[in-house]
Structures are given as C-alpha cells and as structure tokens.
Design a protein around this motif. Structure first.
Motif, short mmCIF file in Angstrom:
data_model
loop_
_atom_site.label_atom_id
_atom_site.label_comp_id
_atom_site.label_asym_id
_atom_site.label_seq_id
_atom_site.Cartn_x
_atom_site.Cartn_y
_atom_site.Cartn_z
N VAL A 27 -12.31 -2.65 -8.84
CA VAL A 27 -11.32 -3.62 -9.28
C VAL A 27 -10.80 -4.40 -8.08
O VAL A 27 -10.56 -5.59 -8.16
N VAL A 42 -13.91 -14.31 -15.44
CA VAL A 42 -13.99 -13.04 -16.15
C VAL A 42 -15.19 -12.27 -15.61
O VAL A 42 -16.32 -12.75 -15.67
N GLY A 205 -14.81 8.82 -16.55
CA GLY A 205 -13.62 8.03 -16.82
C GLY A 205 -12.56 8.76 -17.62
O GLY A 205 -11.48 8.22 -17.86
N VAL B 3 -4.05 15.73 -14.46
CA VAL B 3 -4.14 14.29 -14.73
C VAL B 3 -2.82 13.58 -14.46
O VAL B 3 -2.77 12.38 -14.36
N ASP B 4 -1.76 14.39 -14.31
CA ASP B 4 -0.49 13.81 -13.92
C ASP B 4 -0.01 12.78 -14.93
O ASP B 4 0.47 11.73 -14.58
N ARG B 9 2.04 7.01 -16.53
CA ARG B 9 1.87 6.25 -15.29
C ARG B 9 1.31 4.87 -15.56
O ARG B 9 1.62 3.93 -14.86
N ILE B 24 -14.69 -6.74 -21.95
CA ILE B 24 -14.52 -8.16 -21.67
C ILE B 24 -13.08 -8.58 -21.91
O ILE B 24 -12.46 -9.21 -21.07
N VAL B 27 -10.73 -7.25 -19.25
CA VAL B 27 -10.90 -7.92 -17.97
C VAL B 27 -10.34 -9.33 -18.06
O VAL B 27 -9.75 -9.85 -17.13
N GLY B 28 -10.52 -9.93 -19.21
CA GLY B 28 -9.91 -11.23 -19.43
C GLY B 28 -8.41 -11.17 -19.18
O GLY B 28 -7.84 -12.02 -18.49
N LEU B 34 -3.80 -12.14 -13.04
CA LEU B 34 -4.03 -12.63 -11.69
C LEU B 34 -3.72 -14.12 -11.60
O LEU B 34 -3.18 -14.60 -10.62
N ALA B 35 -4.05 -14.84 -12.65
CA ALA B 35 -3.85 -16.29 -12.63
C ALA B 35 -2.37 -16.64 -12.59
O ALA B 35 -1.99 -17.67 -12.07
N PRO B 40 -3.49 -11.97 -5.93
CA PRO B 40 -4.17 -11.05 -6.83
C PRO B 40 -3.66 -9.62 -6.64
O PRO B 40 -3.32 -9.20 -5.54
N VAL B 42 -4.33 -5.42 -7.51
CA VAL B 42 -5.33 -4.45 -7.93
C VAL B 42 -4.81 -3.78 -9.18
O VAL B 42 -3.74 -3.17 -9.18
N VAL B 43 -5.52 -3.93 -10.24
CA VAL B 43 -5.12 -3.31 -11.51
C VAL B 43 -6.17 -2.26 -11.85
O VAL B 43 -7.32 -2.58 -12.08
N ALA B 44 -5.76 -1.02 -11.84
CA ALA B 44 -6.72 0.05 -12.12
C ALA B 44 -7.06 0.05 -13.60
O ALA B 44 -6.25 -0.30 -14.44
N GLN B 45 -8.27 0.45 -13.83
CA GLN B 45 -8.78 0.68 -15.18
C GLN B 45 -7.96 1.78 -15.86
O GLN B 45 -7.77 2.83 -15.27
N LEU B 47 -7.72 5.04 -17.85
CA LEU B 47 -8.75 6.06 -18.05
C LEU B 47 -9.11 6.17 -19.53
O LEU B 47 -8.24 6.12 -20.39
N ASN B 48 -10.40 6.34 -19.79
CA ASN B 48 -10.82 6.57 -21.17
C ASN B 48 -10.04 7.74 -21.78
O ASN B 48 -9.71 7.74 -22.94
#
Lengths: 403, 403
Positions: A27, A42, A205, B3-4, B9, B24, B27-28, B34-35, B40, B42-45, B47-48
C-alpha cells in the motif's frame, strides 16, 4: 476464462508493487505511485492467487517458505516393479509437473488446465524414505530410519513411514487439490498412496502477516523458530557434514501426527493450561515475560519458591542448553470428522526440518517424552522420517544428486 | 494478543472503505481519500479475518451470503432423551454461541477464546429434519422428507438425512474448526454426530471477486444462479405460500454428495467434455456463446444439423422452461484422502436452497436423472433435506417460530 491470466494482466502492478503480497509495504507503494502522478489512479490489489514461489534452486521450496494456509502431505509406497530407472523417470515427471504447477502453468498432461491458473504460492517438496534410497543404490543419512520408540507414542502404522514423500502446500485448497491429483496421476504406475494427511493454518490475510500460528488448544505454537538466512539456519537446516554428499543442500524431515485430546484439555483451567506450556494463552509470552518473543527466565521463582515456568512445562522441556539442538518447525492443524460419540478428531501435524534428525530432533523429543505435562493431553499417533534431497537446477530433477 | 482486536483498531479504515472487502471498490476509496488529502497516507488493508456477516435478521445468514472459502456441514441425530423443552434449550445455546462467534466474540463457555478473534465472515446456518419438527410438535413442509429415489443414485446412508443441520462456513479453516467444536460441545448432551462433510472453494483473494467457482472436473459450476434481492429470489428462495407459517422467511435445503469419477473423466477429450456440459471449459460460455453469462441458443444447429448444445448436455437438462423451477446453488468441492489404489476421492457437495423442494429441485433432478451425459462421470452418494427456519431477532433463537 476463469482468471484471464491475471499474472500477465497485472504485470504493471507487479512492477509497481515489486510482486509483493498486499500489505503495508504494497500500500505504501500505491501511495508513492499516487504521489508521483497528477491524478490518483485506481490500482487493484494483486491477487493472492497469482503469487508464486520459485521451484528451482539450491534448496527445495516449501521449507524456508513462509507457511501457506493449506498443506496436503502424502507418502507413497513404491511398487515392487519400480526399479531405479523407473524411479528416475518418475522423479523427472514429478519435478517437471511440480515446477510448472508452482508457476501457475498446467501440468504437462494436465487434464484440468483451468485449475492451474492460481498457483497461490504453491510449493511441492519431495522426500525420500530408506527404501527409496536403497533402491537408488545411494548411501542413506544415518538418521534415515524410524525414530526411536518414545513412551508417549501410540503409533498407528497407517500414519507412518513410506518411500516417497510429497508435501504440497498453497494458500488455496483448490490449488492443493489440483496439484495433488496431477502428481498422484504421475505416480500411479510407480506406487500406491500409503497415507494422506491434510492440514491448515489461518487463511492469507486472516491475521497479520508474521503472526505465529495457534494450534487447536488455542496455544501460540512455534514462537521459537529458525529465521531463514541466518548462519544457524544454514548450518542446522541445510548443512550437516555427516550427511552423504548427495544430501548437500538437503535436510531431514520429521512428521509427527499428534492427536490432541480437546475434551480433556477443556477440563483444565487457564492457569493449569498456562503452567503446562509455560506460556500465557493470551499472547504466548513466557510466564516470566510480557511479549511472545521475550526470553524465558527459568530461574524466576514464585513467592513460595516454585519456578514460575514449571519444571514440567513444555517450554522448559522442549528447550535445550545445547544451541545445536534446534529444528525448523512448519506444522499444520488437522481437524478430521469426529467418529462415534466423539466431539472432535483434531490435532497437529507436527512437521520439522533439521539437517541431522538424531542430533537435533531426537534429544528434544526424549526430554519431552521423559517429562512434559502436555503429554497428558497429546498423543503421537503417527511418525515418519524422510530425507529431503536438495533442489535442482532448471532441466534437472529432484534426486539428481542421488541417482 | 494474537490479533489485538483489529476490528476496533481498523475502525477508521472501515469507515473509509465502507467495511467492504478489499477490491477495486475499496482501492477506489483509497484513491479518493488520497485525492482529498494534501499528502498521500498509507492505508492498510483491512484484514480478511475481521470481516463479519450479521447473524440476527429476518433470514438466517449463510444462504444469500457470498460463499466463503471453507464450509463444514454437519448433521446431528437427536438423543432419545431430548424432548421439546431440551430442544428449545439447545437451540437457545446454539443461537447465542453462533451469533457471538460470527461477530468475532468467544462462545459463552469458550474453552479457546483466542481462536475466536478472526471471524472471517463466519456464518452458521441451522436446519431442521423431519424428526426434529415432529418432536417440536410442528407442521412440516410437505417436501421435508428424503428426495424421491433417482436412477443415478448410489446413496450411502452414512451421508444422508439427520435431525439437526449445521452449515458452518468462513474464509478461514481455523475459524470453521473452532466454531465447529464450540457448537458440537453445546450439542453433545442432546445428540450425536451423524455425518460431517467438509468442502472448499477458492481462498479469498485467490481469483477475482465474483468469479464463478470451478469444480474438480475443471468446469465453471454455478453460472446460472439467483441474485439476492431480486423479486424472483424473494419468491423462490424465501417465500412459499404452501410452507407452514413458522417457515416464513425460511427456505428448503438440499445437500447432495456427488462423487466425481475423475479418472474416467480424464479419459474424455475436451470436446467430449464440453459437449457433456454444453459449455466451454475455458470460460464456461454456452457452446453457442462467447461469454460465461451469454444466454444459450438451444435452437442453434451444427453444419450437419445436430444441436450445438446437445440434447444430453447438462446445461440443457438442468434448464427448465418453467422459470419457477430454479434454485440457489451454494456448493463446495470436496477432496478426501484416496483409499486403496485410487488416485482421488473427490467430488462436489452440491448445496441448494429453494422455498419448495418438490416444486423447484425435484423436477430439475428428474430431468437430469432421465438423460444427462454427465451422469456417466458423477454419482450421487449422499442426500439430505432440511427445513431452514427463518432468522431471529436479537434475544430470540433459531426455531423460535416453531417451538
């Protein structure tokens, strides 16, 4: 097409992201891209399924590879008609197909090529039992034989031994299933399936990358482990001067199928559980520490003079004063269908890699066997030892140093 | 902690990403963030593992839920000592624990609470067999009985029927294993395990979201399926005027364990395989089309006058002229250890949901039974039918409309 060759479609993204798994780093790279462009773009996440682990190399893959979520471990018995020449043919075919599948390509005679498109970090690791080494006319490492009998063992031969080992692992169960079938088809005229053991860890993940796995007792399992690339790793996993020359770059493999008595375990309270392991359940810290990776203080005493980390605890029994008595652990949970009136049929596929099983694994297991409270709740019911030959170069085959 | 509490969090990220899975769209959203910021970030994903599916509601979860990667489906036989009052107690406990686990909370008497931290879209779906409905003193839907015998069936009673169904599904095998154990512990004094069937689909993120699953024949399997929220879905999955009142908001469940003869299938060439299904192997398009979702042209003829989509093809046999003869499919692959000299023990856990099994499922199966070339390679070896009661409100329990 199912996936439309995402590996190729995503090539620009792969460049951007360095082919890395999604995560903070990836990221971050997205952020960099966005920062250097006038307008945000994107950028899709690379799919887990497109990730690959190199097959060819000095060492086989699937050993120092970060463990995948799914593994199927198989032992074959060679047919009486399989001679050394046939064995060579078999290993050539298996090598070629394992290499192809690991890169997301269909096997050479793949009957379901559409199932090969998501390699999902597939690795296939081959191991040789004593029978195979003898058939090949090679010298076996001294430790390539069944482990000594331990008092705790209740071994079922159905889960033990074998001539040829296949450890097939990926972050996707369908990928593992397809690779398993292709490789067993390659093998079928050379031998029969002796046993199949299937296990799992957390999905990719599900939890943060680098989280130590938990077993079905809820314990953090595998905190103290080798870090690939360190000098000790080279020496104690890949190197053993006493191993025969064809094993250079190879290692030793132990699989112990350990049944876990969950019902009995559930009768124990949390402090009893923590004492039996010597670590907290909440984060796996030694009972003398705060964080999982804190060094245990074996000298620390309670107010009434008992060791904080009990003498009978697994942590103390598994730990050696001798730094050479260490192993690379790479196990999986199993949870098969309960039978009869039981509520679970669960346990651990304990897998370890070490250059010299007699010098590294056996002393640990002897100490655990002699006194480890955890033995009350766990029972080894299967045991297998294999020699893992080195990797091979493109055009070579696994075992080409042996025969 | 393992997993805290990442769910907490990540709350800001969840807001940003709308709690959605990475993809998609997500991420969009990152791009938008960011725009609208000078620099910018950092945005972490997310977790699934932190993703959850609501448990309480008009309908049970796990039916219109996008299928998770792992499922364990269990049937229990109630003990002779379990009366209606005990059954009510059982369903209250099961409901409470299923609800908690689905939200990443430990079960009420959770013996391994650390295993509950990654719900990974866990759903638990309960179903009632005829014996349970009778015990509860309720009126059973007319279709709540074993399916009629079909000529292709080779049913093993070990894979059939039962009193209480649990469909436990998540995107993580450890989550499924833990939930399975907790719910079976809840149940153990009320009944015994009749069968357990475990299946898988692609892992989360392995292939693009929305990709139709493939079965172990390599076929795209389940192209024509209901879309939740459409009027037909409401009527044909959730609604059937003929069902008794307690079933309002519920549905009917069919599980067919279908063994797939992979060895025999592999002897068939690609054109033979495509003819047997009526779809291409490459992308599942009808043989008269280009894309998977193209409508088949059953009138199209080859140059020599034969139908392009053969009369005996699965596509033609499974399709009805009657738009009410449709079902919601939600199956899983299975791949158990091969035994004896066999190379695979694989197949499909065919699962479908439909408001009226007699009116929707049975006619389809009759047509397939009468003539479907695919029957040469597949064999139903298990069959089970359950009534899925509606969901319940917080404080209620599954089955509270029945007893």
């Amino acid at each position: 097409m199912l996936v439309d060759q995402p590996g190729r479609r995503l090539s620009r993204r792969h460049l951007l992201l360095g082919g890395a798994a999604a995560g903070i780093g990836a990221v971050g790279a997205v952020g960099i891209e966005l920062a250097t462009n006038a307008r945000p773009q994107v950028v899709a996440q690379p799919l887990n399924g497109t990730q690959t682990v190199p097959f060819y190399g000095v060492h086989q893959a699937g050993i120092d590879t970060v463990p995948q979520s799914n593994a199927t471990i198989i032992a074959l018995d060679l047919a009486p008609t399989t001679d050394a020449a046939a064995l060579r043919r078999l290993m050539k075919v298996l090598t070629s197909d394992a290499a192809r599948l690991s890169q997301g390509e269909a096997a050479l005679a793949d009957s379901e090529p559409e199932l090969a498109v998501a390699p999902a970090r597939l690795t296939v690791t081959f191991g040789f039992g004593p029978g195979l080494v003898a058939l090949a006319g090679g010298t076996a490492p001294t430790w390539l034989r069944p482990l000594p009998a331990f008092g705790v063992d209740r071994l079922d031969p159905a889960w033990g031994d074998g001539d040829l080992l296949l450890q097939i692992a990926a972050d996707d169960a369908l990928t593992v299933a397809h690779a398993t079938r292709m490789l067993l088809k390659d093998s079928r005229s050379f031998g029969t399936v002796r046993w199949v053991q299937t296990g799992f860890r957390r999905a990719p993940g599900s939890v943060k990358t680098g989280t130590t796995m938990r077993n079905l007792f809820g314990q953090v399992d595998g905190t103290v482990n080798f870090v690939p690339g360190t000098p000790d790793f080279e020496r104690l996993v890949w190197g053993a001067a006493s191993n025969p020359g064809w094993m250079l770059g190879g290692t030793g493999f132990v699989l112990r199928r350990i049944a876990m008595g969950l019902d009995k375990w559930d009768k124990l309270d949390r402090s009893g559980r923590e004492a039996s392991v010597g670590r907290t359940l909440s984060n796996g810290a030694p009972l003398t520490g705060t964080n999982e990776t804190d060094a245990p203080d074996f000298a620390a005493k309670t107010a009434i003079g008992f060791p904080v980390i009990p003498e009978f605890s697994h942590l103390r029994r598994a730990r050696s004063e001798n730094p050479d008595e260490r192993i690379l652990r790479r196990g999986y949970n199993y949870d098969d269908a309960p039978t009869g009136g039981s509520v679970s049929n669960s346990g651990l596929l304990f897998v370890s890699f070490q250059a010299d099983i007699d010098a590294q694994f056996v002393p640990i297991q002897r100490r655990i066997d002699a006194l480890d409270l955890l033995n009350v709740w766990i029972t080894p019911i299967g045991s297998a030892v294999f020699a893992i030959p080195p990797g091979c170069a493109t055009g070579g085959y696994i075992g080409d140093t042996l025969f």
